[in-house]
Scaffold this active site. Structure first.
Site, mmCIF file in Angstrom:
data_model
loop_
_atom_site.group_PDB
_atom_site.id
_atom_site.type_symbol
_atom_site.label_atom_id
_atom_site.label_comp_id
_atom_site.label_asym_id
_atom_site.label_seq_id
_atom_site.Cartn_x
_atom_site.Cartn_y
_atom_site.Cartn_z
ATOM 1 N N SER A 150 0.832 -1.199 0.000
ATOM 2 C CA SER A 150 0.000 0.000 0.000
ATOM 3 C C SER A 150 0.871 1.256 0.000
ATOM 4 O O SER A 150 1.629 1.479 -0.945
ATOM 5 C CB SER A 150 -0.952 -0.048 1.198
ATOM 6 O OG SER A 150 -1.956 0.924 1.089
ATOM 7 N N ASP A 228 -10.330 -5.399 -3.230
ATOM 8 C CA ASP A 228 -9.702 -4.391 -2.387
ATOM 9 C C ASP A 228 -10.530 -3.105 -2.459
ATOM 10 O O ASP A 228 -10.678 -2.507 -3.525
ATOM 11 C CB ASP A 228 -8.284 -4.151 -2.904
ATOM 12 C CG ASP A 228 -7.469 -3.193 -2.057
ATOM 13 O OD1 ASP A 228 -8.055 -2.279 -1.454
ATOM 14 O OD2 ASP A 228 -6.232 -3.345 -2.038
ATOM 15 N N HIS A 262 -7.386 -5.983 0.853
ATOM 16 C CA HIS A 262 -6.175 -5.188 1.088
ATOM 17 C C HIS A 262 -5.385 -5.669 2.314
ATOM 18 O O HIS A 262 -4.388 -5.066 2.673
ATOM 19 C CB HIS A 262 -6.592 -3.723 1.305
ATOM 20 C CG HIS A 262 -5.506 -2.712 1.113
ATOM 21 N ND1 HIS A 262 -4.957 -2.402 -0.118
ATOM 22 C CD2 HIS A 262 -4.855 -1.905 2.008
ATOM 23 C CE1 HIS A 262 -4.048 -1.457 0.022
ATOM 24 N NE2 HIS A 262 -3.954 -1.147 1.306
#
Length: 286
Positions: A150, A228, A262
């Site tokens: 991320s 996600d 995620h």
């Protein structure tokens, strides 16, 4: 500068060291975890840097990614830095989860009041790795690769592209690939770097890969879950990075994986592919 060892934990036949030190770059106390696998040869052990995402500490990936298992299998050490300075006592740094504490965005801030402490780019790529090389003399910090998740995936891509030849390989899990054009990037870059978009470009992987000319051009590995939430919200935009990479000889291997989110459930599922990817470029497997 010296490190204080706060814990030594046996893990996958190796040792996870939890360390703390006073940083001259962030002007705060910083924590970092280092996993050292069992020694397999007389050679120094290569290193993989793992940059974590928003809100994370060095412990999240150490405990949830299972990356250490594959570090032992293939024979590389892992460095898990923190994601921001902590305790800088700047007004507003704890007001939201996606800016300030836990959200350093791996940039060197240029605006007040952030520029005195929020210098995570220089902290990771200059101070921390240099000092760890002095502390862990059996680790080879000249044979080093980088990955992240991320915000940390963005940091890994940026760190690789801004330091040509330093990192043997790079990969990312659900990276913020084009921060200049997403809400997270606009919030963090705007506050840390000001209104000059040219400053933003210096930390945006989608811009940087267009300018990259160095001969070291390994394949860039990315995994992205289609379930996600942040991918659906256009925070991540890996397709923009792929589109910008047409001149990059190594190519970008973007794996869109159906049904994954995620979280570290996603990361731990595909971490072996990333470990093998780096082990190859670190000279540990063919």
């Amino acid at each position: 500068m010296s490190f204080t060892t706060t814990a030594e934990i046996k893990q996958f036949q190796g040792t996870l060291y939890k360390l703390a030190h006073e940083s001259t770059t962030t002007k705060t106390k910083m924590e970092v975890n280092v996993f050292v696998p069992p020694t397999k040869s007389s050679k120094k052990t290569p290193v993989l840097v793992y940059l974590s995402g928003l809100t994370c500490t060095p412990n999240n990936a150490s405990e949830k990614s299972f990356l250490a298992y594959f570090a032992t299998k293939y024979g590389f050490a892992i460095v898990f830095p923190d994601t921001s300075p902590r305790g800088a006592n700047i007004a507003g740094e704890d007001d939201s989860w996606d800016f300030g504490t836990g959200a350093g965005f791996y940039v060197d801030a240029t605006t007040e009041p952030w520029k005195n402490n929020y210098n995570m780019y220089s902290y990771v790529h200059k101070e921390l790795l240099t000092e760890l090389a002095k502390h862990f003399t059996d680790l080879d910090f000249k044979t080093i690769s980088i990955t992240g998740h991320s915000m940390g995936g963005m940091g890994a891509l940026t760190g690789f592209l801004k330091n040509p030849g330093t990192y043997k390989s790079v990969s990312a899990f659900a990276p913020i690939s084009n921060p200049s054009t997403c809400p997270w990037g606009e919030k963090n870059f705007g506050n840390y770097l000001g209104e000059d978009k040219e400053q933003w470009n210096q930390y945006d992987p989608t811009y940087l890969i267009k300018e990259y000319k160095h001969e070291n051009q390994p394949t860039i590995l990315i995994h992205q879950g289609t379930d996600d939430t942040f991918y659906k919200q256009k925070q991540l935009q890996p397709e923009n990075f792929v589109e910008a990479s047409t001149g990059y000889k190594g190519g970008v291997k973007l794996n869109l994986v159906d049904g994954y989110d995620h979280s570290y459930f996603f990361i731990s599922t595909f971490v072996e592919e990333h470990a093998k990817h780096h082990a190859k470029y670190l000279g540990l497997i063919e």
